[in-house]
Design a protein around this motif. Sequence first.
Motif, PDB file in Angstrom:
ATOM      1  N   VAL A  29       0.850  -1.199   0.000  1.00 24.27           N
ATOM      2  CA  VAL A  29       0.000   0.000   0.000  1.00 24.27           C
ATOM      3  C   VAL A  29       0.889   1.254   0.000  1.00 24.27           C
ATOM      4  CG1 VAL A  29      -1.651   1.355   1.358  1.00 24.27           C
ATOM      5  CG2 VAL A  29      -1.957  -1.114   1.132  1.00 24.27           C
ATOM      6  N   ILE A  30       1.904   1.256   0.848  1.00 24.01           N
ATOM      7  CA  ILE A  30       2.770   2.446   0.939  1.00 24.01           C
ATOM      8  C   ILE A  30       3.539   2.644  -0.368  1.00 24.01           C
ATOM      9  CG2 ILE A  30       4.726   3.477   2.179  1.00 24.01           C
ATOM     10  CD1 ILE A  30       3.592   2.102   4.718  1.00 24.01           C
ATOM     11  N   LYS A  31       3.989   1.535  -0.963  1.00 21.52           N
ATOM     12  CA  LYS A  31       4.667   1.643  -2.275  1.00 21.52           C
ATOM     13  C   LYS A  31       3.734   2.300  -3.278  1.00 21.52           C
ATOM     14  CE  LYS A  31       7.881  -2.248  -2.168  1.00 21.52           C
ATOM     15  NZ  LYS A  31       8.165  -3.592  -2.631  1.00 21.52           N
ATOM     16  N   SER A  32       2.463   1.888  -3.268  1.00 22.17           N
ATOM     17  CA  SER A  32       1.521   2.425  -4.265  1.00 22.17           C
ATOM     18  C   SER A  32       1.312   3.931  -4.065  1.00 22.17           C
ATOM     19  CB  SER A  32       0.185   1.666  -4.211  1.00 22.17           C
ATOM     20  OG  SER A  32      -0.560   2.084  -3.073  1.00 22.17           O
ATOM     21  N   VAL A  33       1.528   4.419  -2.841  1.00 23.68           N
ATOM     22  CA  VAL A  33       1.363   5.863  -2.576  1.00 23.68           C
ATOM     23  C   VAL A  33       2.643   6.621  -2.928  1.00 23.68           C
ATOM     24  CG1 VAL A  33       0.909   7.594  -0.764  1.00 23.68           C
ATOM     25  CG2 VAL A  33      -0.295   5.389  -0.709  1.00 23.68           C
ATOM     26  N   LEU A  34       3.815   6.029  -2.656  1.00 25.20           N
ATOM     27  CA  LEU A  34       5.060   6.814  -2.688  1.00 25.20           C
ATOM     28  C   LEU A  34       5.960   6.606  -3.900  1.00 25.20           C
ATOM     29  CD1 LEU A  34       6.374   6.693   1.004  1.00 25.20           C
ATOM     30  CD2 LEU A  34       4.940   8.419  -0.051  1.00 25.20           C
ATOM     31  N   VAL A  35       5.998   5.389  -4.436  1.00 23.27           N
ATOM     32  CA  VAL A  35       7.001   5.124  -5.488  1.00 23.27           C
ATOM     33  C   VAL A  35       6.725   6.001  -6.719  1.00 23.27           C
ATOM     34  CG1 VAL A  35       7.900   3.363  -7.095  1.00 23.27           C
ATOM     35  CG2 VAL A  35       7.603   2.816  -4.666  1.00 23.27           C
ATOM     36  N   GLY A  36       7.783   6.638  -7.212  1.00 20.98           N
ATOM     37  CA  GLY A  36       7.663   7.535  -8.371  1.00 20.98           C
ATOM     38  C   GLY A  36       7.462   8.986  -7.957  1.00 20.98           C
ATOM     39  N   GLU A  37       7.183   9.219  -6.679  1.00 20.33           N
ATOM     40  CA  GLU A  37       6.933  10.597  -6.198  1.00 20.33           C
ATOM     41  C   GLU A  37       8.248  11.284  -5.816  1.00 20.33           C
ATOM     42  OE1 GLU A  37       4.056  12.200  -6.090  1.00 20.33           O
ATOM     43  OE2 GLU A  37       2.788  10.493  -6.630  1.00 20.33           O
TER      44      GLU A  37
END
Length: 391
Positions: free
Chosen positions: A59-67
């Motif tokens: 879930v956290i990866k889906s929010v943060l990765v690429g940001e």
Amino acid sequence: MKITDIKLTVVGVPRHTGFINKHIIVKIYSDEGVTGIGEMSDFSHLPRYAPDVEDLTNVIKSVLVGENPFDIMKLNKELVGNFPEAMYYYEKGSFIRNGIDAALYDLCAKYLGISVADMLGGRVREKIKVCYPIFRMRFMDEVEENIEVVRKRLNQGFDVFRLYVGKNIDADEAFLDAVQREFGQKVKIKSLDFSHLHDWKTTLQAVKRLTKYDLGLEMIESPALANDHEGLNHIRMRTDYPISEHVWSTRQQYEMIKHDSVDIFNISPVFIGGLTAAKRAAAVAEVAAKGVILGTTQELSIGTAAMAHLGAALTNLTYTSDPTGPELYIGDVVKNRVQYKDGYLHLPDRGVTGLGIELDEELIEKYRVNDLSWGEVSVHQLQDRTAQTKV
Ligand SMILES: O=C(O)C(=O)C[C@@H](O)[C@H](O)C(=O)O
Ligand SMILES: [Mg+2]
Ligand SMILES: [Mg+2]
């Protein structure tokens, strides 16, 4: 700079009391080769359920990765969207947001070559006065054990203590009496923490008994049921001592201002969901002309360093604060623990980058556990933070 990956590692670290607390160590990786670290501190609080860490990582990866990690306000908004605030002190979503937010600050400050305090507003102070906690007694034989804790910690320079009270008032009174007789002016008990155990009127009776022993009392904490904003105001109007309460959501802080519930806001990044939210809560306190202390869930060194950087930047830190976690645990997961001297939490030097804390992979491995699952533990142990098994 872009975030490329997230890693969460669960550790279980025992306290000197025997009570084991589980924390999650956060790593945020970037395409610049810089890694930010944070701590989701102390999941060992009620309620007795736990997030699935593999799912949480995804879930956290889906929010943060690429940001871009510098988009701290935008990312905090996203995090609150995914882990909303609740009107509950130990809301686990706040713990999760806190660990991520600290790691974002660590990452960005390291990239800039400055310390986290310099991102939060610089330094009003280099050290923060703190107190050592005496955990709640239910039995008379715990009184002498706790007096021994005072003796030992006083020798290490901790001259201010706080006392969790409210389950056995005779024991609370016996402890205060013994402290007064043995230590006199050498020791200060800065707060009596009722931890929302009783309605305000029941608490008031206990306050009348326990304030016979005024050992430098700065405040009475959590003296009403949780979220009883009016109750806090009632007791506040009936005692001369300042009333403090933890801040656990934006709405709850607003309600406490509306009802003029407190004199002091107890602000901890872990309970309000990060450094960003804690800094805002301190600004709100300033607007409402209320005092501020830094609270604690008893963090390890990463979480405590984050609070030290925050405390460095606060102009309205007006009373003795609480973070002494690294002194409570028998171990830690870092190469350089935060430093305490003469009852002060000392900030990492201004020359450090980020939080100024280096992970020790061997110690992480030593304390690593598979998940946040609960062992055998009672509600009393969880409320009182002791390994006491008697019922
Ligand atoms: O002021 C408080 O309230 C606390 O310090 C709460 C404690 O329960 C703390 O979180 C702990 O784990 O000891
Ligand atoms: Mg408290
Ligand atoms: Mg805690």
